[in-house]
Design an enzyme around this catalytic site. Sequence first.
Site, short mmCIF file in Angstrom:
data_model
loop_
_atom_site.label_atom_id
_atom_site.label_comp_id
_atom_site.label_asym_id
_atom_site.label_seq_id
_atom_site.Cartn_x
_atom_site.Cartn_y
_atom_site.Cartn_z
CE LYS A 47 86.12 1.19 -15.69
NZ LYS A 47 87.47 0.96 -15.13
CE LYS A 84 83.89 -3.77 -7.29
NZ LYS A 84 84.64 -4.97 -6.99
CE LYS A 112 87.70 3.79 -4.76
NZ LYS A 112 88.44 2.60 -4.29
#
Length: 344
Positions: free
Chosen positions: A206, A209, A122
């Site tokens: 995967k 969003k 991240k």
Amino acid sequence: MTDQAPVAYSGPERVLSGVQPSGALHLGNYLGALVKFTKLQHEMDTFIFVADLHAITVWQEPARLADQVREITAAYLASGLDPEKATIFPQSAVPAHAELAWIFNCVARLGWLDRMTQFKEKSGKHKERSSVGLYTYPVLQAADILLYKATRVPVGDDQRQHLELTRDIAAKFNHDFGAEGYFPLPEALTQGPGSRIMSLRDGSAKMSKSDPSDNSRLNLLDEPDLIAQKIRKAKTDPEPLPETLDELKGRPEAENLIGIYAALDGRSAEQVLAEFAGQGFGAFKPKLADLAVARLGPVGDQMRRLMADPAEIDKVLARGAERAREAAAPTLAEVRRQVGFWGA
Ligand code: TRP
């Protein structure tokens, strides 16, 4: 053995999980999380929250945050979570999460957090510009779980490492403060149908969003036409469907669509293949689209109905928050005593 075996936790089983209010929910969240929560609420005492404290580790538009919390709550309710059975609440409405997280910040070691792969992903190339909150995110997650002495935590595979850290924190706290067996060592529940829903554009990534392509996912609020269109456009290969799972190896997109069909229909991938073996995607995709619309359409409709009445959602959240605060209070009081705070 010279070491004494640790005293095992002997309290009741409890389920806890949460979803961040950042971005639209999709099929992967629905099958991998919401449907699982709904099943578990019938088996055990269940706490499900909206992780708004976690969400603000990266920028969230203040004017939208509360509505995002309501949207996740609407998705919980539309998926079948029952506020009479499960305790549903916003994380930020229970200050004990943040208080326990601070104490755990002083229990967890820098070396443990330095190993967290999700922070590395991240924060990317700009670690020094990430919030401190993003770094200590997994410590807050440990507090979420241990505040309620939860023993089972339904999460995606990507959260396994955070659950290991939670166990390390629980064990060190128990050891350091002479409270062996005080906190349970909670387990991640990562298995089950729908735990590996991949992108419709790339069977090796995967469903997410944060994928820039909206065609990569089926959002819970997508209208039926859009769901069907995304499935029509989903990446496939030219081969017909085989008879066995083994023969699907090396065909990640085909494997994913079969997996989605199976999870939506409550069947095994083997059963789905038995039905479609020998057929091409031209025949399979319309069937998958019908099934996806039949399963997701009503969830989206129910979410829209619920979101049209935010006051009702707020009532559910306020009641849940009250119950959560009551459940959290004894743990925090005891931890304060164990740590030796004044007045505790
Ligand atoms: N980190 C989790 C996720 O992104 C969300 C989360 C926060 C959570 N606290 C939690 C999940 C506690 C389970 C238990 O999916």
